[in-house]
Scaffold this active site. Sequence first.
Site, PDB file in Angstrom:
ATOM      1  CD  GLU A 205       4.068   1.277  -2.893  1.00 58.55           C
ATOM      2  OE1 GLU A 205       4.681   1.472  -1.821  1.00 58.55           O
ATOM      3  OE2 GLU A 205       3.456   0.217  -3.142  1.00 58.55           O
ATOM      4  CD  GLU A 303       1.896  -3.533  -7.148  1.00 62.12           C
ATOM      5  OE1 GLU A 303       1.666  -3.814  -5.948  1.00 62.12           O
ATOM      6  OE2 GLU A 303       2.831  -2.799  -7.500  1.00 62.12           O
TER       7      GLU A 303
END
Length: 462
Positions: A205, A303
């Site tokens: 991220e 995910e």
Amino acid sequence: MTRKSLIAAVLLCLVLLQLNGCSPLGADSGPGSKANEAAAVNPAKDWKKAANAQIERLRKRNAEILVVGLNGKPLPGATVRAVQRTHQFGFGTAINRTALTDPVYADFVKHHFEWVTFENESKWLWNESSPGNVSYREADQLLEFAAQNGLKVRGHNLFWEAEQFQPQWVKSLTGPELKAAVDNRLNSAVPHFKGKFVHWDVNNEMFHGSFFKDRLGESIWSYMYSRTRELDPDAKLFINDYNLIEYPPERDYNKEIQAWIDQGVPIDGIGAQGHFNGTVNPVFVKGRLDKLAELKRPIWITEFDSVNANENVRADNLEAMYRVAFAHPAVEGIVMWGFWAGSQWKGAAASIVNEDWTLNAAGRRYLQLMDEWTTNVQGTTGKDGKFKFRGFQGTYDIIVDYPDAAAVKQTLTLTPGSTVMRLKIPFDVHNKSVPEQPAELSAVAADSRVILSWDEAEGATG
């Protein structure tokens, strides 16, 4: 109508479209938004028909099995079964330590997925509670579970840019002390998991956090990737972030990723997380995947989850995401971020299996898709000794039977390609050996059925 009034009318229409959430892309304007639902203007059959055509073209291949006697002549009348065991495309799930303690959880994983990602067990926060106090015990136990069941593993993650997910003792470090901690983490974790993790999410991220960049400068990102490549040259190194495909992006992600690639940062793949609220719009998602594909790197949906209290909507969301991903030429795999309501980070509303281990509508849809995309066929060789089929790419047990003779089993791997893959199987019609009796038979109850497993028996074909 004058030119000015025409332009004004067009601008008014565009404003009204935006006010009503009717983006031409049909996307959510942010997490939890309902704009995605209102914007699905294409009938389902249109996107699905196009996706299915792509799947047929991209994910399948023709095969030809030639069965001959020991004299080399074609053997007509032999029964041939092609049983698919694995997929070329990666279908996976996140798992956690529950796999080590709950046999039903473990059985569901090994029977329904081929890839796994450890939810927390290989993260720095989990591995080093205090400086130098490093433990990979649970990660190693999960690796052993994966190895025993033929599961491939994505490494998640070496670092995480969000400050709240750093080990507590790391949060106060700056300058040389923080750089030393980063090096220690690299020099410990990467060699430890070398040869075991197929992928590494190197710095999780980076678009939505800046802990390391703020303290060590942006060059630390390139260093993390380059050093990981030095320590494990075979692992595929991924960017991994959210909002790459779920909603309209806050900025030009492609431009930033391309800049890193141009600087020589070894980025082998793009991990698009895929955390959805509301309704998944397959047309919008495909557009986002098309954009990421311009980077000419493999894409993984790393995910995926869909949060919706309505299990039927959740099932439709799952199908939309999986069918679009499976149909896209740049996408190589999809990993759902948990499956069981009893161990799902977003709770039952994101699960495909209820807490009592019954399948909900999303779980049933997932199994239907796996059945649809798995080839199991049977037929008889013709006068030329050949049996032909078209199957999904992956590995197959090819089992040949002939009256009053022992069956023969060989392995065929259908890789991507347009040519016919051929396998020649010599067959001894006089061999009448009997397989050994299977041992270690076990039975586990799951979703109104019983899962049987046993040790491999010499001479048996299935």
